[in-house]
Scaffold this active site. Structure first.
Site, PDB file in Angstrom:
ATOM      1  N   HIS A  86       0.819  -1.213   0.000  1.00  8.44           N
ATOM      2  CA  HIS A  86       0.000   0.000   0.000  1.00  8.44           C
ATOM      3  C   HIS A  86       0.854   1.264   0.000  1.00  8.44           C
ATOM      4  CE1 HIS A  86       0.127  -0.093   4.550  1.00  8.44           C
ATOM      5  NE2 HIS A  86       0.082   1.214   4.393  1.00  8.44           N
ATOM      6  N   ASP A 222       1.105  -7.684   2.231  1.00  7.30           N
ATOM      7  CA  ASP A 222       1.259  -6.246   1.971  1.00  7.30           C
ATOM      8  C   ASP A 222       2.734  -5.832   1.805  1.00  7.30           C
ATOM      9  OD1 ASP A 222       0.853  -3.538   1.767  1.00  7.30           O
ATOM     10  OD2 ASP A 222      -0.489  -3.394   3.487  1.00  7.30           O
ATOM     11  N   SER A 657       3.945   2.134   8.489  1.00  2.51           N
ATOM     12  CA  SER A 657       3.742   1.155   7.434  1.00  2.51           C
ATOM     13  C   SER A 657       5.035   0.907   6.700  1.00  2.51           C
ATOM     14  CB  SER A 657       2.703   1.648   6.444  1.00  2.51           C
ATOM     15  OG  SER A 657       1.452   1.302   6.906  1.00  2.51           O
TER      16      SER A 657
HETATM   17  N1  ARG Z   1      -4.673   0.558   7.417  1.00  4.68           N
HETATM   18  C1  ARG Z   1      -3.359   0.579   6.854  1.00  4.68           C
HETATM   19  C2  ARG Z   1      -2.749   1.955   7.099  1.00  4.68           C
HETATM   20  O1  ARG Z   1      -3.252   2.650   7.858  1.00  4.68           O
HETATM   21  C3  ARG Z   1      -3.353   0.169   5.425  1.00  4.68           C
HETATM   22  C4  ARG Z   1      -4.006   1.092   4.472  1.00  4.68           C
HETATM   23  C5  ARG Z   1      -4.022   0.678   3.034  1.00  4.68           C
HETATM   24  N2  ARG Z   1      -4.942  -0.396   2.763  1.00  4.68           N
HETATM   25  C6  ARG Z   1      -6.227  -0.250   2.381  1.00  4.68           C
HETATM   26  N3  ARG Z   1      -6.933  -1.299   2.168  1.00  4.68           N
HETATM   27  N4  ARG Z   1      -6.789   0.919   2.220  1.00  4.68           N
HETATM   28  O2  ARG Z   1      -2.337   2.767   6.381  1.00  4.68           O
HETATM   29  N1  GLU Z   2      -1.145   1.263   7.581  1.00  2.00           N
HETATM   30  C1  GLU Z   2      -0.532   2.277   8.382  1.00  2.00           C
HETATM   31  C2  GLU Z   2       0.459   3.130   7.598  1.00  2.00           C
HETATM   32  O1  GLU Z   2       0.292   3.362   6.436  1.00  2.00           O
HETATM   33  C3  GLU Z   2       0.042   1.673   9.592  1.00  2.00           C
HETATM   34  C4  GLU Z   2      -1.055   1.313  10.454  1.00  2.00           C
HETATM   35  C5  GLU Z   2      -1.161   2.199  11.654  1.00  2.00           C
HETATM   36  O2  GLU Z   2      -1.721   3.291  11.581  1.00  2.00           O
HETATM   37  O3  GLU Z   2      -0.664   1.748  12.664  1.00  2.00           O
HETATM   38  O4  GLU Z   2       1.364   3.705   8.131  1.00  2.00           O
END
Ligand code: ARG
Ligand code: GLU
Length: 722
Positions: A86, A222, A657
């Site tokens: 991502h 990921d 991330s």
């Molecule tokens: N939750 C993760 C972060 O905060 C991954 C985000 C990307 N993935 C998604 N399905 N939108 O950034």
């Molecule tokens: N998916 C998140 C990022 O892009 C990390 C998840 C979180 O917020 O801990 O940094």
């Protein structure tokens, strides 16, 4: 009185004194003094000096800021870099089209010659950091206004940065810590030639999509793979065919040993932002005012986008990254609200504030300095909250929520240049050229009907849900003129505006001359943007700036007071997108009564979730084959299974991330990519029972590279510990 006081202090010590197990994002520079002992007690076998050293190469030399908001790590002596799928998503998408759909099919460079350049993408290494508080605060006095204070600090910082980078190609940043009680300098080295090496198909890299996002149990592969290139002297250089793979000072060893419950782990990366030391009023504002508004408005936008995306694969590709971005916040804030409520975070903060007030009123000196803090917070937060609501609508339902408005607004710099009395012809041409070069990119991922429907929906809510006094005049005028029918308004605007059409924009920008700016100004999309912003600048911004400066000032003093009140406690600074270390243990959790979530997932779970009819749950034949034949090679765990992800109690946030998750020996065991939904309130308050970071098991990552994609040469580049 004395007795009562000591009792509350004892209570207070119990609640707050030490940070909770797993809590904290610590500064690499202070690791030795603050954390090393505890880390070793928890099982760490390396030293703080191995992690961060000024004199020798250390693990920190393998960690980068990836792009603008993620972390990455170097895993070979040829600059090979791992981060999340991502995080690489934007780059992968830019190289994708219906013919070469790397998003759907994945991409693997089978030789370095096939690696794809990504203009605009950079990675940043930290060279060194330094406490520069004294210099940053030189000349600052306690009775200065917050504005004067900031002005002076800004000037001091410029001088610090200049002297830190003199005669080098390094870049420097100075950031406030503990709300301006401390300042640290970061000297960085930035590389601009970063090439895409590999990405799994989205049905692996984004398996579970936005449905599983922020959730455990999780099965997302990921990761994506890049390579840093440098000039012949191993220094940063803009993209050139002559550039060569970068030779890093340090790269991470990769362990195939896997993890057991309770194993020590740490995460080394760039957490973006947390607010652990704010008063209850700030928590209430976030959870009761801004989060619900943002959740509501974004939910509506997502509904509209998905309707079109589901109907047409071309639109699905166009809006993939936008959708993921909008959805990510939308879902996180829901988890955050739920977690704050469950943790009774507001009540906990209130109880703390009560104790704080008692402490602050206990001596005359403290009384003079701190007794007014909480009451002032209460008063100012109320004013701020009201204004920030108006600002939230401006953003989410206006200038950033509606694409055409945001796009039209990106021409305001050009208008300003043209309008100026002594307009600078060269600058105008340069800016017009830049804007023209972006037209293709903008419209590649733009679908008018989505935006038109979004505009109508956003303005309808803006006009119906926000108190009248905060509604921009233009909104009231439209409301009146169109009798509340914002669909009709949007339709008319979309027909008339040139910012909705690539052809119109190309024709307009062709041979751009100064006087053409008037046509931009008359454009209805540009006008709407200007009217919304003018209202904001006149009615909202002044108060917002004043109250937030006041809150900043209060927060700086409150932070200092909290530290003074608990002289023996360790305080980690709130995250501010600087390099940090979080450490904890591999751990399971119980999300609700009677439900136990194991700490790891396996490929079995991917097969359970498989659904050929849902894009995010498609499992390719090749992966099924490997699964059926248990062809996991050296990547299988001791139980014979293919482990996919695991949870641990490391305190992480957005920006982490792609961060390496390391074992007791400092070897790479996985990539951090998410947090559990039950724990997303950890940005405001950490709960050791519920907060878990989610890590992609490195063995699944390598298995996909090697066995699934046939890119085993990349694994061979790494130093694998079996
Ligand atoms: N939750 C993760 C972060 O905060 C991954 C985000 C990307 N993935 C998604 N399905 N939108 O950034
Ligand atoms: N998916 C998140 C990022 O892009 C990390 C998840 C979180 O917020 O801990 O940094």
């Amino acid at each position: 009185m004395k007795k009562v006081l000591s009792l509350t202090i004892v209570l207070f010590l119990f609640v707050r004194l030490s940070v909770l197990a797993g809590e904290g994002m610590w500064l690499p520079m202070l690791l030795q003094s603050l954390n090393e002992k505890e880390m070793k007690e928890m099982g760490m076998r390396i030293s703080a000096e191995d992690i961060y050293s000024v004199n020798h190469s250390s693990l920190k030399d393998a960690i980068v800021i990836f792009g603008g908001g993620c972390t990455g790590e170097v895993v070979s002596d040829q600059g090979l870099l791992l981060t999340n799928h991502h995080c690489g998503f934007g780059s992968i998408q830019k190289h994708s089209s219906v013919e070469h759909d790397y998003l759907t099919d994945g991409f693997w460079a089978m030789s370095q010659a096939e690696e794809l350049p990504n203009p605009g993408l950079s990675v940043t290494f930290l060279v060194r950091m330094e406490d520069v508080t004294e210099n940053a605060l030189e000349g600052v006095t306690e009775d200065m206004s917050q504005n004067d204070r900031e002005e002076l600090i800004k000037k001091n910082i410029e001088a610090i940065k200049d002297s830190a980078t003199k005669d080098t190609h390094y870049k420097a940043v100075v950031k406030p810590f503990y709300y301006g009680n401390k300042y640290y300098l970061f000297v960085n080295e930035v590389f601009n030639d970063v090439r895409l090496v590999g990405a799994p198909p989205s049905n692996i890299g984004k398996f579970g999509g936005d449905t599983d996002n922020w959730m455990w149990p999780r099965h997302t592969g990921d990761f994506s793979v890049f390579r840093i290139y440098a000039n012949k002297d191993n220094e940063p250089a803009d993209y050139s065919e002559d550039n060569v793979p970068y030779t890093p000072k340090k790269f991470l060893d990769v362990s195939l040993k896997g993890v057991e419950k309770d194993d020590f782990t740490f995460v080394f990366g760039y957490p973006g932002s947390t607010e652990e030391y704010v008063p209850s009023y700030s928590i209430s504002h976030i959870t009761e005012v801004t989060n619900p508004v943002r959740i509501g408005l974004r939910g509506k936008r997502l509904d509209i986008m998905s309707k079109y995306m589901n109907a047409d694969p071309a639109i699905r590709i166009q809006y993939a990254a936008k959708y993921a971005g909008v959805s990510n916040g939308w879902k996180k804030w829901q988890g955050e609200n739920r977690g704050i409520k469950r943790l009774k975070a507001v009540e906990k903060k209130q109880a703390f504030e009560k104790q704080f007030n008692e402490w602050a009123n206990a001596t005359p000196e403290r009384k003079a300095k701190y007794a007014q803090l909480i009451p002032e917070f209460e008063k100012t937060s109320k004013q701020y909250s009201d204004l920030d609501l108006a600002f939230t609508y401006l953003l989410e339902a206006g200038i950033s929520g509606i694409e055409v408005v945001r796009y039209a607004r990106s021409y305001s710099g050009l208008v300003r240049l043209c309008e100026a009395k002594d307009a600078d012809k060269e600058k105008i041409i340069a800016m017009a050229t830049r804007l023209t070069s972006r037209i293709d990119g903008h419209f590649k991922d733009y679908y008018q009907l989505i935006d038109e429907e979004v505009m109508a929906a956003m303005l309808t809510r803006y006009a119906n849900d926000l108190p009248l006094k905060w509604q921009p005049d233009v909104l009231r005028d439209i409301n009146k003129k169109y009798k509340g029918n914002f669909d009709a308004f949007a339709q008319k605007l979309f027909n008339k505006s040139m910012f909705t059409s690539k052809e119109k924009m190309i024709a307009f920008m062709d041979g751009f001359k100064k006087n053409k700016y008037k046509k931009i100004e008359k454009d209805p999309a540009y006008q709407l943007a200007s009217d919304l912003i003018d209202f904001y600048l006149a009615k909202v911004q002044p108060g917002l700036a004043e109250t937030s400066a006041k809150l900043d000032s209060l927060q700086r003093i409150y932070m200092k007071a909290q530290m003074e009140m608990q002289p023996d406690a360790r305080f980690y600074p709130d995250a501010n997108f600087t390099l940090r270390i979080a450490y904890g243990k591999v751990d399971d959790y119980m999300p609700r009564d009677a439900v136990h979530y194991r700490h790891f997932t396996t490929l079995d779970g991917i097969m359970e979730k498989e659904n050929p009819d849902i894009y995010d749950y498609v499992v390719e034949d090749k992966l099924k084959e490997l699964y059926n034949e248990k062809d996991f090679g050296k990547y299988a765990a001791k139980d014979g299974k293919m482990h996919v992800a695991f949870t641990a109690s490391n305190h992480t946030t957005g920006g982490n991330s792609g961060s390496p998750v390391l074992n007791a020996d400092g070897q790479l065991i996985g990539l951090n990519f998410d947090r559990n939904w039950e724990g997303t309130m950890s940005d405001l308050m950490y709960d050791p029972d519920q907060c878990r970071n989610i890590t992609l098991d490195i063995r699944y990552c390598l298995f996909i590279m090697d066995k699934f994609a046939g890119a085993g040469h990349l694994v061979e580049e790494m130093n694998i510990i079996e």
